[in-house]
Design a protein around this motif. Structure first.
Motif, mmCIF file in Angstrom:
data_model
loop_
_atom_site.group_PDB
_atom_site.id
_atom_site.type_symbol
_atom_site.label_atom_id
_atom_site.label_comp_id
_atom_site.label_asym_id
_atom_site.label_seq_id
_atom_site.Cartn_x
_atom_site.Cartn_y
_atom_site.Cartn_z
ATOM 1 N N TRP A 10 33.760 0.087 -81.439
ATOM 2 C CA TRP A 10 32.604 0.890 -81.027
ATOM 3 C C TRP A 10 31.603 0.038 -80.469
ATOM 4 O O TRP A 10 31.443 -1.252 -80.750
ATOM 5 C CB TRP A 10 32.102 1.646 -82.126
ATOM 6 C CG TRP A 10 31.326 1.098 -83.125
ATOM 7 C CD1 TRP A 10 30.059 0.784 -83.440
ATOM 8 C CD2 TRP A 10 32.150 0.663 -84.637
ATOM 9 N NE1 TRP A 10 29.942 0.127 -84.688
ATOM 10 C CE2 TRP A 10 31.107 0.062 -85.118
ATOM 11 C CE3 TRP A 10 33.500 0.497 -84.924
ATOM 12 C CZ2 TRP A 10 31.350 -0.381 -86.366
ATOM 13 C CZ3 TRP A 10 33.740 0.182 -86.231
ATOM 14 C CH2 TRP A 10 32.776 -0.430 -86.892
ATOM 15 N N ASP A 11 30.618 0.326 -79.928
ATOM 16 C CA ASP A 11 29.587 -0.474 -79.215
ATOM 17 C C ASP A 11 28.337 0.365 -79.972
ATOM 18 O O ASP A 11 28.136 1.284 -79.998
ATOM 19 C CB ASP A 11 29.129 -0.140 -77.727
ATOM 20 C CG ASP A 11 30.445 -0.794 -77.036
ATOM 21 O OD1 ASP A 11 30.988 -1.903 -77.321
ATOM 22 O OD2 ASP A 11 30.644 -0.151 -75.917
ATOM 23 N N GLU B 31 32.205 -10.282 -81.995
ATOM 24 C CA GLU B 31 31.998 -11.701 -81.710
ATOM 25 C C GLU B 31 30.946 -11.672 -80.801
ATOM 26 O O GLU B 31 30.930 -10.916 -79.660
ATOM 27 C CB GLU B 31 33.369 -11.988 -80.799
ATOM 28 C CG GLU B 31 34.670 -12.428 -81.766
ATOM 29 C CD GLU B 31 35.786 -13.086 -81.058
ATOM 30 O OE1 GLU B 31 35.657 -13.614 -79.997
ATOM 31 O OE2 GLU B 31 36.832 -13.066 -81.775
ATOM 32 N N SER B 32 30.246 -12.795 -80.780
ATOM 33 C CA SER B 32 29.017 -12.647 -79.881
ATOM 34 C C SER B 32 28.233 -14.171 -79.762
ATOM 35 O O SER B 32 28.490 -14.951 -81.082
ATOM 36 C CB SER B 32 28.009 -12.064 -80.387
ATOM 37 O OG SER B 32 26.891 -11.852 -79.607
ATOM 38 N N VAL C 281 25.521 4.445 -81.330
ATOM 39 C CA VAL C 281 26.979 4.151 -81.449
ATOM 40 C C VAL C 281 27.703 4.860 -80.497
ATOM 41 O O VAL C 281 27.781 6.221 -80.546
ATOM 42 C CB VAL C 281 27.299 4.592 -82.965
ATOM 43 C CG1 VAL C 281 28.762 4.409 -83.162
ATOM 44 C CG2 VAL C 281 26.473 3.755 -84.091
ATOM 45 N N ASP C 282 28.637 4.045 -79.750
ATOM 46 C CA ASP C 282 29.398 4.968 -78.682
ATOM 47 C C ASP C 282 30.708 4.316 -79.239
ATOM 48 O O ASP C 282 31.066 3.043 -79.033
ATOM 49 C CB ASP C 282 29.028 4.151 -77.338
ATOM 50 C CG ASP C 282 27.689 4.764 -77.099
ATOM 51 O OD1 ASP C 282 27.321 5.942 -77.137
ATOM 52 O OD2 ASP C 282 26.925 3.816 -76.414
ATOM 53 N N ILE C 283 31.754 5.266 -79.565
ATOM 54 C CA ILE C 283 32.941 5.011 -80.157
ATOM 55 C C ILE C 283 33.885 4.613 -78.676
ATOM 56 O O ILE C 283 33.920 5.557 -77.695
ATOM 57 C CB ILE C 283 33.608 6.103 -80.461
ATOM 58 C CG1 ILE C 283 32.987 6.674 -81.910
ATOM 59 C CG2 ILE C 283 35.252 5.977 -81.052
ATOM 60 C CD1 ILE C 283 32.596 5.580 -82.891
ATOM 61 N N GLU D 224 26.349 -4.806 -79.252
ATOM 62 C CA GLU D 224 27.527 -5.634 -79.806
ATOM 63 C C GLU D 224 28.777 -4.546 -79.754
ATOM 64 O O GLU D 224 28.792 -3.566 -80.437
ATOM 65 C CB GLU D 224 27.237 -6.132 -81.040
ATOM 66 C CG GLU D 224 25.839 -7.028 -81.098
ATOM 67 C CD GLU D 224 26.270 -8.432 -80.226
ATOM 68 O OE1 GLU D 224 27.504 -8.705 -79.816
ATOM 69 O OE2 GLU D 224 25.218 -8.830 -79.849
ATOM 70 N N ARG D 225 29.848 -5.463 -79.307
ATOM 71 C CA ARG D 225 31.232 -4.582 -79.618
ATOM 72 C C ARG D 225 31.587 -4.874 -80.851
ATOM 73 O O ARG D 225 31.664 -5.999 -81.444
ATOM 74 C CB ARG D 225 32.228 -4.958 -78.771
ATOM 75 C CG ARG D 225 33.430 -4.600 -78.747
ATOM 76 C CD ARG D 225 33.955 -3.476 -78.111
ATOM 77 N NE ARG D 225 33.523 -2.795 -77.007
ATOM 78 C CZ ARG D 225 33.897 -2.418 -75.715
ATOM 79 N NH1 ARG D 225 35.082 -2.950 -75.349
ATOM 80 N NH2 ARG D 225 33.138 -1.672 -74.954
#
Length: 159
Positions: free
Chosen positions: A56-57, A87-88, A39-41, A69-70
């Motif tokens: 986050w990603d 959204e994807s 998890v990347d904030i 996913e964002r």
């Protein structure tokens, strides 16, 4: 209109405040939710990390491969519920988490995953794939809740 892909619930052997902490711990959830790789904030809402608009990603292991996913927090009602969105592939996905304190210092967690097609192609794919994906989504949600329950129980014992 959104299509409910899966709904699950689980009673956790931990008090509401601990379950809430575990479920909203974006910085450490990859340590205890097995399917989350990282998890990347991206965008914090100061002073709270877990607040409406936090983005986050999230990278997960899915179907034998990693998918990124964002995601963002769409709404939060403290220790009661929150909604995570993404959204994807032409669709908006929403996951609703609801929390209820139950007898015996336990917490009932309800989780539902909805998809709202935003394009004609996504609508068609959803129509064709939703019945197949529902079982997979339900299993994934239950696995995540199981990992959360295990961590919450561990944190409760450590208190």
């Amino acid at each position: 209109n959104a299509i409910n892909m899966a709904s699950v619930e689980m009673t956790m052997q931990a008090p509401l405040d601990v379950v809430w902490q575990v479920c909203t711990d974006l910085e450490h959830c990859a340590d205890y939710i097995e399917s989350i790789v990282s998890v990347d904030i991206v965008d914090r809402n100061v002073p709270e990390l877990f607040a409406k608009g936090t983005t986050w990603d999230e990278t997960r292991e899915m179907f034998g491969t990693q998918a990124k996913e964002r995601m963002w927090i769409e709404s939060v009602s403290d220790q009661s519920s929150y909604v995570v969105a993404a959204e994807s592939c032409g669709a908006k996905y929403s996951t609703v988490f609801e929390f209820e304190e139950v007898e015996g210092n336990q917490t009932l967690v309800r989780c539902s995953f909805d998809a709202k097609p935003l394009t004609w192609c996504a609508w068609l794919m959803n129509l064709l794939m939703a019945p197949l994906m529902a079982s997979t989504m339900r299993k994934g949600l239950l696995k995540d809740l199981g990992d959360i329950a295990k961590e919450a129980k561990s944190r409760t014992k450590a208190k």
